[in-house]
Scaffold this motif. Structure first.
Motif, PDB file in Angstrom:
ATOM      1  N   MET A   1     -36.868 -28.184   0.273  1.00 22.60           N
ATOM      2  CA  MET A   1     -36.134 -27.568  -0.777  1.00 22.60           C
ATOM      3  C   MET A   1     -35.522 -26.045  -0.186  1.00 22.60           C
ATOM      4  O   MET A   1     -36.323 -25.312   0.481  1.00 22.60           O
ATOM      5  N   LYS A   2     -34.317 -25.992  -0.111  1.00 25.83           N
ATOM      6  CA  LYS A   2     -33.834 -24.696   0.408  1.00 25.83           C
ATOM      7  C   LYS A   2     -34.040 -23.482  -0.640  1.00 25.83           C
ATOM      8  O   LYS A   2     -33.760 -23.631  -1.607  1.00 25.83           O
ATOM      9  N   THR A   3     -34.256 -22.368  -0.068  1.00 30.05           N
ATOM     10  CA  THR A   3     -34.262 -21.404  -0.724  1.00 30.05           C
ATOM     11  C   THR A   3     -33.012 -20.663  -1.065  1.00 30.05           C
ATOM     12  O   THR A   3     -31.974 -20.904  -0.572  1.00 30.05           O
ATOM     13  N   LYS A   4     -33.259 -20.391  -2.489  1.00 26.00           N
ATOM     14  CA  LYS A   4     -31.949 -19.833  -3.185  1.00 26.00           C
ATOM     15  C   LYS A   4     -31.227 -18.651  -2.435  1.00 26.00           C
ATOM     16  O   LYS A   4     -32.173 -17.583  -2.087  1.00 26.00           O
ATOM     17  N   SER A   5     -30.054 -18.415  -2.572  1.00 25.15           N
ATOM     18  CA  SER A   5     -29.539 -17.248  -2.205  1.00 25.15           C
ATOM     19  C   SER A   5     -29.511 -15.911  -3.432  1.00 25.15           C
ATOM     20  O   SER A   5     -29.516 -16.327  -4.760  1.00 25.15           O
ATOM     21  N   VAL A   6     -29.220 -14.889  -3.052  1.00 27.61           N
ATOM     22  CA  VAL A   6     -29.404 -13.773  -4.343  1.00 27.61           C
ATOM     23  C   VAL A   6     -28.406 -14.034  -5.309  1.00 27.61           C
ATOM     24  O   VAL A   6     -28.365 -13.909  -6.499  1.00 27.61           O
ATOM     25  N   ASP A   8     -26.910 -16.470  -6.366  1.00 28.88           N
ATOM     26  CA  ASP A   8     -27.303 -17.700  -7.097  1.00 28.88           C
ATOM     27  C   ASP A   8     -27.943 -17.560  -8.546  1.00 28.88           C
ATOM     28  O   ASP A   8     -27.978 -17.915  -9.436  1.00 28.88           O
ATOM     29  N   LEU A   9     -28.763 -16.098  -8.085  1.00 24.72           N
ATOM     30  CA  LEU A   9     -29.712 -15.816  -9.086  1.00 24.72           C
ATOM     31  C   LEU A   9     -29.222 -14.517  -9.959  1.00 24.72           C
ATOM     32  O   LEU A   9     -29.799 -14.089 -11.027  1.00 24.72           O
ATOM     33  N   MET A 139     -33.717 -15.378  -1.067  1.00 21.25           N
ATOM     34  CA  MET A 139     -34.541 -15.040  -2.493  1.00 21.25           C
ATOM     35  C   MET A 139     -35.842 -14.418  -1.546  1.00 21.25           C
ATOM     36  O   MET A 139     -36.463 -13.426  -2.394  1.00 21.25           O
ATOM     37  N   ASN A 140     -36.217 -14.930  -0.796  1.00 19.53           N
ATOM     38  CA  ASN A 140     -37.501 -14.575   0.124  1.00 19.53           C
ATOM     39  C   ASN A 140     -37.219 -13.046   0.313  1.00 19.53           C
ATOM     40  O   ASN A 140     -38.162 -11.990   0.236  1.00 19.53           O
ATOM     41  N   ILE A 141     -36.082 -12.554   0.943  1.00 17.38           N
ATOM     42  CA  ILE A 141     -35.920 -11.096   1.064  1.00 17.38           C
ATOM     43  C   ILE A 141     -35.942 -10.135  -0.211  1.00 17.38           C
ATOM     44  O   ILE A 141     -36.478  -9.234  -0.207  1.00 17.38           O
ATOM     45  N   ASN A 173     -38.627 -17.026 -12.143  1.00 15.71           N
ATOM     46  CA  ASN A 173     -38.291 -18.331 -13.037  1.00 15.71           C
ATOM     47  C   ASN A 173     -37.919 -19.118 -11.877  1.00 15.71           C
ATOM     48  O   ASN A 173     -38.034 -20.309 -11.840  1.00 15.71           O
ATOM     49  N   ALA A 174     -37.130 -18.761 -10.814  1.00 14.92           N
ATOM     50  CA  ALA A 174     -36.290 -19.567  -9.882  1.00 14.92           C
ATOM     51  C   ALA A 174     -37.717 -19.928  -8.686  1.00 14.92           C
ATOM     52  O   ALA A 174     -37.746 -21.109  -8.507  1.00 14.92           O
ATOM     53  N   LEU A 175     -38.590 -19.084  -8.486  1.00 14.40           N
ATOM     54  CA  LEU A 175     -39.616 -19.308  -7.818  1.00 14.40           C
ATOM     55  C   LEU A 175     -40.666 -20.346  -8.409  1.00 14.40           C
ATOM     56  O   LEU A 175     -40.980 -21.485  -7.808  1.00 14.40           O
TER      57      LEU A 175
END
Length: 183
Positions: A1-6, A8-9, A139-141, A173-175
């Motif tokens: 699954m791809k990490t979401k971008s900022v 998106d959140l 989202m990781n950053i 919540n996204a995590l």
């Protein structure tokens, strides 16, 4: 699954509670109250305001704690609030500080005058470099910046403009939603 971008959140700045830097504390409280009415008693409602200048650019933030602290001007005598917040003070020490500096000696009901005299520009927090994240970052950053700075939210940028707020609760919540091991 791809990490979401900022992006998106994030909560777009247009959907976030804002206040003019020239507003009084009373007006700031009203802005938070209007936000509460809009979002109800949801646990995810905004707990701070984005401060905007005359050109509608975001220039800072004011939290509920900033407003409470500003209502008791003698907190300025106590010292550096970041150091105190990170200290592990005992109940006895907290009581001693409150008594020594006569903090909150006046009834809360008498604070209306303070609320009309103090301005947001005098209490707002100007964000540090680590409180910004680009809308295209992952989202990781964002998680790394939230953890390292102990931030409840980050200001989201597009170039030099602030375009949104990334709240730690939305990242969490996204995590959670992305973790397959939770099923």
């Amino acid at each position: 699954m791809k990490t979401k971008s900022v992006k998106d959140l994030m909560v777009p700045l247009s959907d976030y509670a804002t206040v003019s830097k020239e507003a009084t504390l009373k007006e700031a409280l009203r802005a938070l109250e209007n936000d509460k009415k809009q979002y109800g008693d949801s646990p995810y409602r905004h707990r701070s305001l984005v401060v905007i200048d005359a050109d509608k650019r975001a220039v800072g933030r004011v939290s509920q704690i900033d407003i409470i602290r500003a209502l008791e001007p003698r907190y300025a005598e106590v010292g550096e609030d970041l150091w105190i917040a990170r200290s592990r003070l005992t109940t006895r020490m907290l009581k001693t500080i409150r008594e020594q500096f006569q903090l909150w000696d006046q009834p809360v009901e008498t604070l209306c005058q303070t609320m009309e005299q103090r301005r947001v520009v005098d209490i707002m927090q100007v964000p540090s470099e680590g409180e910004f994240v680009d809308e295209n970052d992952t989202m990781n950053i964002a998680m790394h910046r939230i953890v390292m700075g102990s931030h409840h939210s980050l200001l989201v940028t597009r170039g030099s403009m602030i375009v949104g707020i990334l709240r730690s609760t939305d990242v969490f919540n996204a995590l959670y939603d992305m973790m397959d091991c939770m099923e």
